[in-house]
Design a protein around this motif. Structure first.
Motif, PDB file in Angstrom:
ATOM      1  N   CYS A  79     -38.880   5.128 -23.986  1.00  0.00           N
ATOM      2  CA  CYS A  79     -38.289   6.278 -23.292  1.00  0.00           C
ATOM      3  C   CYS A  79     -38.422   7.515 -24.176  1.00  0.00           C
ATOM      4  N   PRO A  80     -38.797   8.645 -23.592  1.00  0.00           N
ATOM      5  CA  PRO A  80     -38.999   9.860 -24.389  1.00  0.00           C
ATOM      6  C   PRO A  80     -37.804  10.212 -25.289  1.00  0.00           C
ATOM      7  N   ASP A  81     -36.578  10.015 -24.803  1.00  0.00           N
ATOM      8  CA  ASP A  81     -35.392  10.341 -25.602  1.00  0.00           C
ATOM      9  C   ASP A  81     -35.236   9.444 -26.822  1.00  0.00           C
ATOM     10  N   ASP A  82     -35.884   8.280 -26.839  1.00  0.00           N
ATOM     11  CA  ASP A  82     -35.738   7.321 -27.935  1.00  0.00           C
ATOM     12  C   ASP A  82     -36.942   7.274 -28.872  1.00  0.00           C
ATOM     13  N   ARG A  83     -37.990   8.030 -28.578  1.00  0.00           N
ATOM     14  CA  ARG A  83     -39.213   7.966 -29.390  1.00  0.00           C
ATOM     15  C   ARG A  83     -38.997   8.402 -30.831  1.00  0.00           C
ATOM     16  N   GLU A  84     -38.232   9.460 -31.032  1.00  0.00           N
ATOM     17  CA  GLU A  84     -38.013   9.962 -32.394  1.00  0.00           C
ATOM     18  C   GLU A  84     -37.320   8.907 -33.248  1.00  0.00           C
ATOM     19  N   LYS A  85     -36.369   8.196 -32.673  1.00  0.00           N
ATOM     20  CA  LYS A  85     -35.664   7.124 -33.385  1.00  0.00           C
ATOM     21  C   LYS A  85     -36.651   6.047 -33.818  1.00  0.00           C
ATOM     22  N   LEU A  86     -37.587   5.723 -32.936  1.00  0.00           N
ATOM     23  CA  LEU A  86     -38.569   4.687 -33.237  1.00  0.00           C
ATOM     24  C   LEU A  86     -39.580   5.161 -34.285  1.00  0.00           C
ATOM     25  N   ILE A  87     -39.987   6.409 -34.198  1.00  0.00           N
ATOM     26  CA  ILE A  87     -40.920   6.974 -35.180  1.00  0.00           C
ATOM     27  C   ILE A  87     -40.288   6.953 -36.574  1.00  0.00           C
ATOM     28  N   THR A  88     -39.025   7.348 -36.668  1.00  0.00           N
ATOM     29  CA  THR A  88     -38.305   7.332 -37.948  1.00  0.00           C
ATOM     30  C   THR A  88     -38.219   5.913 -38.507  1.00  0.00           C
ATOM     31  N   SER A  89     -37.933   4.945 -37.632  1.00  0.00           N
ATOM     32  CA  SER A  89     -37.848   3.547 -38.041  1.00  0.00           C
ATOM     33  C   SER A  89     -39.203   3.043 -38.551  1.00  0.00           C
ATOM     34  N   ARG A  90     -40.251   3.419 -37.862  1.00  0.00           N
ATOM     35  CA  ARG A  90     -41.604   2.998 -38.260  1.00  0.00           C
ATOM     36  C   ARG A  90     -41.979   3.565 -39.618  1.00  0.00           C
ATOM     37  N   GLU A  91     -41.644   4.836 -39.861  1.00  0.00           N
ATOM     38  CA  GLU A  91     -41.936   5.459 -41.161  1.00  0.00           C
ATOM     39  C   GLU A  91     -41.188   4.739 -42.280  1.00  0.00           C
ATOM     40  N   ALA A  92     -39.926   4.355 -42.032  1.00  0.00           N
ATOM     41  CA  ALA A  92     -39.147   3.631 -43.039  1.00  0.00           C
ATOM     42  C   ALA A  92     -39.753   2.243 -43.295  1.00  0.00           C
ATOM     43  N   ALA A  93     -40.231   1.593 -42.230  1.00  0.00           N
ATOM     44  CA  ALA A  93     -40.857   0.272 -42.373  1.00  0.00           C
ATOM     45  C   ALA A  93     -42.138   0.374 -43.199  1.00  0.00           C
ATOM     46  N   LEU A  94     -42.902   1.434 -43.008  1.00  0.00           N
ATOM     47  CA  LEU A  94     -44.137   1.626 -43.771  1.00  0.00           C
ATOM     48  C   LEU A  94     -43.869   1.885 -45.253  1.00  0.00           C
ATOM     49  N   LYS A  95     -42.625   2.246 -45.573  1.00  0.00           N
ATOM     50  CA  LYS A  95     -42.231   2.436 -46.973  1.00  0.00           C
ATOM     51  C   LYS A  95     -41.614   1.167 -47.548  1.00  0.00           C
ATOM     52  N   GLY A  96     -41.553   0.100 -46.728  1.00  0.00           N
ATOM     53  CA  GLY A  96     -41.071  -1.183 -47.225  1.00  0.00           C
ATOM     54  C   GLY A  96     -39.679  -1.574 -46.781  1.00  0.00           C
ATOM     55  N   SER A  97     -39.061  -0.790 -45.932  1.00  0.00           N
ATOM     56  CA  SER A  97     -37.691  -1.054 -45.508  1.00  0.00           C
ATOM     57  C   SER A  97     -37.648  -1.853 -44.204  1.00  0.00           C
ATOM     58  N   ASP A  98     -36.848  -2.930 -44.183  1.00  0.00           N
ATOM     59  CA  ASP A  98     -36.642  -3.680 -42.945  1.00  0.00           C
ATOM     60  C   ASP A  98     -35.792  -2.832 -41.998  1.00  0.00           C
ATOM     61  N   GLN A  99     -36.009  -3.001 -40.708  1.00  0.00           N
ATOM     62  CA  GLN A  99     -35.349  -2.159 -39.709  1.00  0.00           C
ATOM     63  C   GLN A  99     -34.721  -2.990 -38.602  1.00  0.00           C
ATOM     64  N   GLU A 100     -33.669  -2.429 -37.983  1.00  0.00           N
ATOM     65  CA  GLU A 100     -33.080  -3.008 -36.781  1.00  0.00           C
ATOM     66  C   GLU A 100     -32.548  -1.853 -35.942  1.00  0.00           C
ATOM     67  N   LEU A 101     -32.968  -1.798 -34.688  1.00  0.00           N
ATOM     68  CA  LEU A 101     -32.509  -0.727 -33.818  1.00  0.00           C
ATOM     69  C   LEU A 101     -32.574  -1.155 -32.355  1.00  0.00           C
ATOM     70  N   GLU A 102     -31.873  -0.396 -31.522  1.00  0.00           N
ATOM     71  CA  GLU A 102     -31.886  -0.606 -30.077  1.00  0.00           C
ATOM     72  C   GLU A 102     -32.403   0.674 -29.426  1.00  0.00           C
ATOM     73  N   TYR A 103     -33.169   0.496 -28.375  1.00  0.00           N
ATOM     74  CA  TYR A 103     -33.684   1.647 -27.642  1.00  0.00           C
ATOM     75  C   TYR A 103     -34.094   1.212 -26.244  1.00  0.00           C
ATOM     76  N   ARG A 104     -34.483   2.196 -25.435  1.00  0.00           N
ATOM     77  CA  ARG A 104     -34.879   1.928 -24.052  1.00  0.00           C
ATOM     78  C   ARG A 104     -36.383   2.028 -23.895  1.00  0.00           C
ATOM     79  N   MET A 105     -36.875   1.237 -22.956  1.00  0.00           N
ATOM     80  CA  MET A 105     -38.297   1.241 -22.657  1.00  0.00           C
ATOM     81  C   MET A 105     -38.495   1.414 -21.156  1.00  0.00           C
ATOM     82  N   ILE A 106     -39.635   1.913 -20.795  1.00  0.00           N
ATOM     83  CA  ILE A 106     -40.045   1.963 -19.393  1.00  0.00           C
ATOM     84  C   ILE A 106     -41.254   1.038 -19.291  1.00  0.00           C
TER      85      ILE A 106
END
Length: 188
Positions: A79-106
């Motif tokens: 969902c467009p409103d949740d993309r930024e949250k996912l992008i931030t999570s992905r950047e943290a994962a690429l730096k070695g950090s494990d992630q957990e989050l909830e978001y919406r999908m279409i």
């Protein structure tokens, strides 16, 4: 007689076709993922390829032939409103950090789903991210119940406020009516 029976059972077991270990492990994993509505994926850092499980495609209501295995292709479902949250999570994962989050999908069929995603970054011997593995769980049913309970609670609070307001008005009316009845009584 008992020895002959035992030998026959051993021969039956030896002749039985047992599936290869990998085959039954794969089947068990598929069944567990379907039952838990959880798809998995693996991203090899530095490549543009992501490997997705069958249940992942079911959650997104698509098929492998309609979904690119590119790292960024996934964002088309977020969902467009949740993309930024996912992008931030992905950047943290690429730096070695494990992630957990909830978001919406279409989904590919246009349905909105709530998902919980948990990722783990696997490091090479030098401590650099090598792979990111993830599990994506469809939690839509849970979220519908959660949102219904929140709405029910809000409605109950509103009902209590209306009741309190009505009770206050009733007391004021009784007081006014009682005062007027005394006035009328003294006139008589």
């Amino acid at each position: 007689m008992a020895l002959e029976h035992l030998l026959n059972r051993i021969k039956l077991k030896e002749g039985a076709a047992l599936p290869e270990k990998d085959d039954w492990l794969i089947e068990n994993r598929r069944h567990a993922q379907e039952m838990m509505k959880t798809g998995t994926w693996t991203y090899v850092v530095g490549s543009d390829t992501v490997y997705f499980s069958d249940e992942y495609y079911r959650i997104l209501e698509t098929i492998p032939e309609q979904h690119q295995k590119k790292a960024d292709s996934y964002f088309q479902f977020v969902c467009p409103d949740d993309r930024e949250k996912l992008i931030t999570s992905r950047e943290a994962a690429l730096k070695g950090s494990d992630q957990e989050l909830e978001y919406r999908m279409i989904t590919a069929k246009g349905n909105i789903k709530y998902v919980r995603e948990k990722t783990r970054t696997l490091l090479d011997d030098a401590g650099q991210p090598q792979k990111i593995i993830g599990a994506l769980q469809d939690i839509t049913s849970e979220k519908i119940i959660e949102n219904s309970l929140i709405e029910l609670g809000e409605n109950l609070n509103l009902g209590q406020k209306v009741r309190a307001l009505a009770a206050g008005n009733t007391m004021r009316l009784k007081t006014k009516f009682s005062g007027r009845m005394k006035s009328i009584g003294s006139m008589i």
